[in-house]
Design an enzyme around this catalytic site. Structure first.
Site, PDB file in Angstrom:
ATOM      1  N   GLU A  36      27.405  12.373 121.332  1.00  0.00           N
ATOM      2  CA  GLU A  36      28.351  13.287 121.671  1.00  0.00           C
ATOM      3  C   GLU A  36      28.631  13.026 123.386  1.00  0.00           C
ATOM      4  O   GLU A  36      27.674  12.897 123.901  1.00  0.00           O
ATOM      5  CB  GLU A  36      27.758  14.756 121.570  1.00  0.00           C
ATOM      6  CG  GLU A  36      28.933  15.800 121.323  1.00  0.00           C
ATOM      7  CD  GLU A  36      29.697  15.509 120.199  1.00  0.00           C
ATOM      8  OE1 GLU A  36      30.763  15.122 119.962  1.00  0.00           O
ATOM      9  OE2 GLU A  36      29.201  15.834 118.969  1.00  0.00           O
ATOM     10  N   HIS A  37      29.941  13.118 123.967  1.00  0.00           N
ATOM     11  CA  HIS A  37      30.356  12.938 125.062  1.00  0.00           C
ATOM     12  C   HIS A  37      29.959  11.294 125.323  1.00  0.00           C
ATOM     13  O   HIS A  37      29.647  11.059 126.659  1.00  0.00           O
ATOM     14  CB  HIS A  37      29.648  13.845 126.028  1.00  0.00           C
ATOM     15  CG  HIS A  37      30.100  15.358 125.954  1.00  0.00           C
ATOM     16  ND1 HIS A  37      31.312  15.543 126.769  1.00  0.00           N
ATOM     17  CD2 HIS A  37      29.782  16.279 125.444  1.00  0.00           C
ATOM     18  CE1 HIS A  37      31.661  16.865 126.592  1.00  0.00           C
ATOM     19  NE2 HIS A  37      30.649  17.273 125.618  1.00  0.00           N
ATOM     20  N   THR A  38      29.631  10.542 124.482  1.00  0.00           N
ATOM     21  CA  THR A  38      29.646   8.996 124.698  1.00  0.00           C
ATOM     22  C   THR A  38      30.958   8.725 124.525  1.00  0.00           C
ATOM     23  O   THR A  38      31.122   7.395 125.194  1.00  0.00           O
ATOM     24  CB  THR A  38      28.564   8.464 123.661  1.00  0.00           C
ATOM     25  OG1 THR A  38      28.787   9.075 122.405  1.00  0.00           O
ATOM     26  CG2 THR A  38      27.037   9.047 123.915  1.00  0.00           C
ATOM     27  N   ASP A  39      31.895   8.938 123.951  1.00  0.00           N
ATOM     28  CA  ASP A  39      33.071   8.297 123.881  1.00  0.00           C
ATOM     29  C   ASP A  39      33.832   7.763 125.073  1.00  0.00           C
ATOM     30  O   ASP A  39      34.192   6.560 125.430  1.00  0.00           O
ATOM     31  CB  ASP A  39      34.139   8.530 122.874  1.00  0.00           C
ATOM     32  CG  ASP A  39      34.960  10.097 123.269  1.00  0.00           C
ATOM     33  OD1 ASP A  39      34.492  10.546 124.141  1.00  0.00           O
ATOM     34  OD2 ASP A  39      35.940  10.433 122.518  1.00  0.00           O
ATOM     35  N   LEU A 128      36.550  20.600 115.871  1.00  0.00           N
ATOM     36  CA  LEU A 128      36.662  19.546 114.621  1.00  0.00           C
ATOM     37  C   LEU A 128      37.902  18.825 114.721  1.00  0.00           C
ATOM     38  O   LEU A 128      38.316  18.247 113.996  1.00  0.00           O
ATOM     39  CB  LEU A 128      36.824  20.430 113.374  1.00  0.00           C
ATOM     40  CG  LEU A 128      35.417  21.359 112.902  1.00  0.00           C
ATOM     41  CD1 LEU A 128      35.873  21.849 111.690  1.00  0.00           C
ATOM     42  CD2 LEU A 128      34.303  20.361 112.885  1.00  0.00           C
ATOM     43  N   SER A 129      38.422  18.794 115.899  1.00  0.00           N
ATOM     44  CA  SER A 129      39.629  18.042 116.441  1.00  0.00           C
ATOM     45  C   SER A 129      40.926  18.374 115.679  1.00  0.00           C
ATOM     46  O   SER A 129      41.473  17.403 115.403  1.00  0.00           O
ATOM     47  CB  SER A 129      39.236  16.389 116.234  1.00  0.00           C
ATOM     48  OG  SER A 129      40.017  15.703 116.813  1.00  0.00           O
ATOM     49  N   SER A 130      41.569  19.387 115.876  1.00  0.00           N
ATOM     50  CA  SER A 130      42.855  19.701 115.256  1.00  0.00           C
ATOM     51  C   SER A 130      43.857  18.931 116.433  1.00  0.00           C
ATOM     52  O   SER A 130      44.932  18.812 116.083  1.00  0.00           O
ATOM     53  CB  SER A 130      42.972  21.222 115.508  1.00  0.00           C
ATOM     54  OG  SER A 130      43.109  21.855 116.845  1.00  0.00           O
ATOM     55  N   SER A 131      43.360  18.787 117.614  1.00  0.00           N
ATOM     56  CA  SER A 131      44.414  18.445 118.464  1.00  0.00           C
ATOM     57  C   SER A 131      44.733  16.781 118.152  1.00  0.00           C
ATOM     58  O   SER A 131      45.930  16.574 117.844  1.00  0.00           O
ATOM     59  CB  SER A 131      43.693  18.409 119.763  1.00  0.00           C
ATOM     60  OG  SER A 131      42.643  17.834 120.149  1.00  0.00           O
ATOM     61  N   ASP A 173      38.563  10.913 118.639  1.00  0.00           N
ATOM     62  CA  ASP A 173      39.136  11.859 117.822  1.00  0.00           C
ATOM     63  C   ASP A 173      40.250  11.180 117.120  1.00  0.00           C
ATOM     64  O   ASP A 173      40.634  11.415 115.942  1.00  0.00           O
ATOM     65  CB  ASP A 173      39.595  13.053 118.456  1.00  0.00           C
ATOM     66  CG  ASP A 173      38.456  13.975 119.093  1.00  0.00           C
ATOM     67  OD1 ASP A 173      37.223  13.528 118.756  1.00  0.00           O
ATOM     68  OD2 ASP A 173      38.411  14.845 119.702  1.00  0.00           O
TER      69      ASP A 173
HETATM   70  P1  ADP Z   1      40.066  20.893 118.915  1.00  0.00           P
HETATM   71  O1  ADP Z   1      40.661  19.632 119.075  1.00  0.00           O
HETATM   72  O2  ADP Z   1      38.396  20.741 118.956  1.00  0.00           O
HETATM   73  O3  ADP Z   1      40.519  21.645 117.712  1.00  0.00           O
HETATM   74  P2  ADP Z   1      41.492  21.354 121.418  1.00  0.00           P
HETATM   75  O4  ADP Z   1      41.068  22.090 122.306  1.00  0.00           O
HETATM   76  O5  ADP Z   1      41.312  19.747 121.764  1.00  0.00           O
HETATM   77  O6  ADP Z   1      40.146  21.515 120.333  1.00  0.00           O
HETATM   78  O7  ADP Z   1      42.810  21.269 120.750  1.00  0.00           O
HETATM   79  C1  ADP Z   1      43.299  22.710 120.240  1.00  0.00           C
HETATM   80  C2  ADP Z   1      44.726  22.619 120.675  1.00  0.00           C
HETATM   81  O8  ADP Z   1      45.600  21.800 119.886  1.00  0.00           O
HETATM   82  C3  ADP Z   1      45.392  24.075 120.384  1.00  0.00           C
HETATM   83  O9  ADP Z   1      44.889  25.140 121.356  1.00  0.00           O
HETATM   84  C4  ADP Z   1      46.765  23.993 120.244  1.00  0.00           C
HETATM   85  O10 ADP Z   1      47.369  23.642 121.621  1.00  0.00           O
HETATM   86  C5  ADP Z   1      46.699  22.339 119.691  1.00  0.00           C
HETATM   87  N1  ADP Z   1      46.933  22.445 118.086  1.00  0.00           N
HETATM   88  C6  ADP Z   1      46.370  21.690 117.310  1.00  0.00           C
HETATM   89  N2  ADP Z   1      46.795  21.809 115.949  1.00  0.00           N
HETATM   90  C7  ADP Z   1      48.012  22.468 116.381  1.00  0.00           C
HETATM   91  C8  ADP Z   1      48.900  22.895 115.572  1.00  0.00           C
HETATM   92  N3  ADP Z   1      48.745  22.768 114.087  1.00  0.00           N
HETATM   93  N4  ADP Z   1      49.851  23.660 115.987  1.00  0.00           N
HETATM   94  C9  ADP Z   1      50.005  23.706 117.333  1.00  0.00           C
HETATM   95  N5  ADP Z   1      49.142  23.453 118.109  1.00  0.00           N
HETATM   96  C10 ADP Z   1      48.083  22.869 117.527  1.00  0.00           C
HETATM   97 MG    MG Z   2      40.676  18.041 120.445  1.00  0.00          MG
END
Ligand code: ADP
Ligand code: MG
Length: 387
Positions: A36-39, A128-131, A173
């Protein structure tokens, strides 16, 4: 709400009734097992891609626009395609889309007008890296089936997040989302950008528990950690110019140069150096099928993140301590950037159901919020969905 074809197809049609037949793209989220925080310090990480994913349905637009509907945000944005290259960040979710489109254009890809419908089963802002899942599924949709070298796709999406969203994130990620493997974790060397699959031994279930605390605070703290690591490198470099990042630093360097460092910088560097060691240790423990040793490495990682790197929080510490007090839990630690988000737990499979209900109950008793709990199965990386 799920990623099934019928759901995506019908929601796409409702959103863009005049659009042609869409193509579908999937990019997974990830849970990082250790490292964690190594990448961004060019070290080692060990994520698994999840079956939670971002799904993008896409079809050409005839009006010269890029239009994107995010089901998670309940919002739609559109831009004339010709304006994308000159956009300024809006400081909201749409920056991920505009950032990816810009990077594709800058890399010489022809980005055509398109309608995108995005639905994600990855919880937003929970570590969980939604971004990255969002970026990669959007990039694939804008490429519309054209080939791209996978590592180029990774770097392009990382650049979108670094330059346009303004998060100085490392490569993990996007890498995990693109290169994920079903049935194995990925040991990624963030300097060479190579990886090897690490099969996980039988006898453990991987369970993520979401504190439901959004890691808003984490954005500023993340940048501070990046700067603190750079400060440690500069001090070591004065005598050892070959040390280019904390990846190259050892505990010996730290003993020598520690007295020259502010105490805080010293502890940050100690976390990164020891955490890189723990990734190697954990992989060895996996190979030896030594579940106790895997769990011990998890516990040490959490302690280091909590005390040296200071990216944990009360809710995460509670989840970890509560998990470790339960029978059949080998290890527990926070995962992702920290300040909220998830813990990852190694649990004996026969005890998994009891673990999930007990941790949820105890967390709710303590904080008044029910945590979401996810079974984590290593899944394949991003791509076009065929159906
Ligand atoms: P994580 O990557 O851990 O989920 P982040 O803070 O890096 O957290 O990213 C979350 C942000 O990514 C959300 O607040 C939003 O702005 C964006 N995001 C991710 N998935 C979506 C989605 N399906 N629709 C719109 N924005 C999204
Ligand atoms: Mg993210």
């Amino acid at each position: 709400m799920d990623g099934t074809p019928a759901f995506l197809r019908s929601r796409f049609k409702e959103t863009f009734p005049h659009s042609g037949k869409p193509k579908f793209f999937r990019a997974p989220g990830r849970v990082n097992l250790i490292g964690e925080h190594t990448d961004y310090n060019l070290g080692f990480v060990l994520p698994i891609a999840l079956d939670l994913a971002s799904y993008t349905a896409a079809a050409p637009d005839t009006q010269g626009k890029l239009c994107v509907r995010s089901e998670s945000e309940g919002e739609t944005r559109e831009w004339p395609i010709s304006s994308i290259i000159d956009l300024e960040p809006a400081r909201d979710w749409s920056d991920y889309v505009a950032g990816v489109a810009r990077e594709l254009i800058l890399a010489g890809y022809d980005v055509q007008p398109a309608n995108l419908f995005v639905h994600s089963t990855v919880p937003l802002g929970s570590g969980l890296s939604s971004s990255a899942a969002f970026e990669v599924s959007v990039a694939l949709a804008l490429l519309n089936g054209r080939d791209i070298p996978p590592l180029e796709l990774v770097h392009l999406c990382q650049r979108a997040e670094n330059r346009f969203v303004g998060m100085p994130c490392g490569v993990m990620d996007q890498y995990a989302s693109v290169f994920g493997r079903s049935g194995a974790a990925l040991q990624i060397d963030c300097r060479t950008r190579q990886h090897q699959p690490v099969p996980l031994p039988e006898g453990i279930a991987i369970i993520a528990v979401n504190s439901m605390v959004k890691h808003e605070l984490g954005k500023t703290a993340y940048r501070e950690r990046v700067d603190e690591c750079a400060a440690a490198v500069r001090i070591i470099q004065e005598r050892h110019p070959l040390v280019k990042s904390l990846r190259d630093a050892t505990m010996r360097h730290l003993e020598t140069f520690g007295p020259a460092m502010p105490e805080l910088v010293y502890r940050r560097a100690r976390h990164v150096i020891t955490e890189n060691g723990r990734v190697i240790e954990f992989v060895k423990a996996c190979e030896a099928k030594d579940l106790e040793r895997m769990g011990r490495t998890f516990r040490e990682s959490h302690e280091s993140l909590r005390h040296d790197y200071e990216v944990s929080c009360e809710e995460l510490d509670f989840l970890v301590e509560t998990a470790l007090a339960m029978p059949a839990v080998f290890g527990a630690r926070m995962t992702g950037g920290g300040f909220g988000g998830c813990t990852v737990n190694l649990v004996a499979p026969q005890a998994a159901a009891d673990f999930k209900s007990a941790i949820a109950r105890k967390y709710e008793e303590r904080f008044g919020t029910a945590p979401a709990v996810y079974d984590c199965h290593p899944s394949a990386g991003a791509g076009e969905m065929q159906f």
